[in-house]
Design an enzyme around this catalytic site. Structure first.
Site, short mmCIF file in Angstrom:
data_model
loop_
_atom_site.label_atom_id
_atom_site.label_comp_id
_atom_site.label_asym_id
_atom_site.label_seq_id
_atom_site.Cartn_x
_atom_site.Cartn_y
_atom_site.Cartn_z
N GLU A 18 0.82 -1.21 0.00
CA GLU A 18 0.00 0.00 0.00
C GLU A 18 0.86 1.27 0.00
OE1 GLU A 18 -3.71 -0.17 2.46
OE2 GLU A 18 -2.74 -1.95 3.28
N SER A 150 -6.64 -1.94 1.49
CA SER A 150 -6.89 -1.23 0.23
C SER A 150 -7.39 -2.15 -0.86
CB SER A 150 -5.63 -0.49 -0.25
OG SER A 150 -5.33 0.58 0.60
N TYR A 216 -9.40 4.55 -5.34
CA TYR A 216 -8.32 5.51 -5.57
C TYR A 216 -8.18 6.05 -6.98
CZ TYR A 216 -6.99 3.50 -1.08
OH TYR A 216 -7.01 3.06 0.22
N ARG A 255 -11.68 3.32 11.27
CA ARG A 255 -12.86 3.23 10.41
C ARG A 255 -13.35 1.79 10.41
NH1 ARG A 255 -10.98 3.72 5.19
NH2 ARG A 255 -11.92 1.71 4.68
N ASP A 257 -15.92 -0.90 8.49
CA ASP A 257 -16.61 -1.07 7.21
C ASP A 257 -17.70 -2.14 7.30
OD1 ASP A 257 -14.84 0.77 6.19
OD2 ASP A 257 -13.49 -0.73 5.35
N GLU A 270 -14.47 -5.19 8.18
CA GLU A 270 -13.16 -5.06 8.79
C GLU A 270 -13.02 -3.72 9.50
OE1 GLU A 270 -9.99 -3.67 5.67
OE2 GLU A 270 -11.17 -5.26 4.74
N ASN A 272 -10.23 -0.57 10.00
CA ASN A 272 -9.01 0.07 9.51
C ASN A 272 -8.46 0.97 10.61
OD1 ASN A 272 -8.87 -0.47 6.36
ND2 ASN A 272 -11.00 -0.19 6.93
N GLY A 276 -7.12 5.65 5.08
CA GLY A 276 -6.54 6.53 4.08
C GLY A 276 -6.91 7.99 4.33
#
Length: 292
Positions: A18, A150, A216, A255, A257, A270, A272, A276
């Site tokens: 990443e 990612s 992205y 975060r 998800d 998951e 994070n 990002g």
């Protein structure tokens, strides 16, 4: 900015898969800190000697490293030995959250909702098992390297041949792969900041799932914040996010998800622990909405 943070190192880049995302996150964080008058310097562990952080007078670290070496407890443990405060989760919660299989096992022990799954090890993988695995996981599966983020190495498999190919590709990134029952529905994310739940975001992409390209590169991905849920469903989402975050022992920021399946049930995906911070990233979007 009224608080004097001293000399701050923004760690970004690194050696993980990443790296490019981390470089983008780090540059955005560094610019924001400098614009606020913070004495911040970008440090890339791939090219800079991070053992010198203490000697160079750094008093705090903002971790913008994604993936292995930055999100898995390794850099957190190193900074602990230097006695330098850092952003985000501690060593243990970072390590657990990076491992999707351990995360799901803990969530199951707390009776939090998550999709059915199996763990496949590269060393013991047998192609002849794939038909049985597909049947056990409802015929369609999501393939995820356990220790990548990612959406790197992820793929959807609709049949045995696709599953074999997806696993072989995923094994290039990790020796342990998570297989989840495919969830058809809408994808949401909830950002956490110092115990506060930020506005939830719903993502919509024309891709089969919210993959690396959708995150992205695409200009077609849509983000809805407010997310459009009714008050009761949003409260349910936020509570599960808090419970899931705390179950792993996470603190600071992060975060969580989710998918909302066709039966209107939440499924955790998951956590994070170093989300990002690129121009298309989700935490900045949620933070901006919270200010409105």
């Amino acid at each position: 900015m009224s608080v004097n943070f001293g000399k701050v190192a923004v760690l970004y880049g690194g050696n993980s898969a990443e790296r490019e995302v981390s470089l983008a996150s780090g540059r955005a964080v560094l610019k924001a800190l400098v614009d606020q008058g913070v004495n911040a310097v970008g440090i890339d562990p791939k090219t800079d000697d991070i053992t010198l952080l203490k000697k160079q007078g750094f008093e705090r670290v903002f971790i913008a490293l994604h993936g292995r070496g930055g999100e898995d407890g390794v850099i957190q443990g190193f900074l602990k030995t230097l006695d330098i405060p850092f952003t985000g989760c501690d060593v243990l919660s970072s390590a657990i959250a990076m491992d999707k299989s351990k995360t799901k096992q803990i969530w199951q022990s707390y009776q939090l909702p998550t999709a059915d799954y199996q763990i496949i090890l590269k060393e013991s993988f047998d192609e002849s098992q794939c038909a049985s695995i597909m049947a056990q996981l409802s015929g369609t599966v999501m393939v995820k390297p356990v220790n990548e983020g990612s959406s790197i190495g992820m793929a959807k498999a609709n049949n045995t041949e696709q599953l074999i190919n997806a696993l072989q590709e995923a094994f290039k990134f990790d020796n342990k792969v998570l297989l989840e029952s495919w969830i058809t529905g809408q994808e949401f994310t909830v950002s956490m900041l110092n115990g506060k739940v930020l506005p939830a975001i719903r993502m919509k992409t024309e891709n089969e799932f919210y993959d690396y390209q959708a995150k992205y590169q695409s200009t077609e991905t849509l983000y809805f914040c407010p997310c459009g849920l009714n008050e009761q469903k949003l409260a349910q989402l936020n509570q599960i996010a808090v419970d899931a975050f705390h179950a792993i022992g996470c603190t600071g920021w992060g975060r969580v998800d989710f998918m909302l399946d066709e039966q209107d049930n939440w499924k955790l995906l998951e956590v994070n622990t170093v989300p990002g911070m690129t121009p298309t990233s989700l935490v900045p979007k949620a933070t901006e909405t919270s200010r409105l």
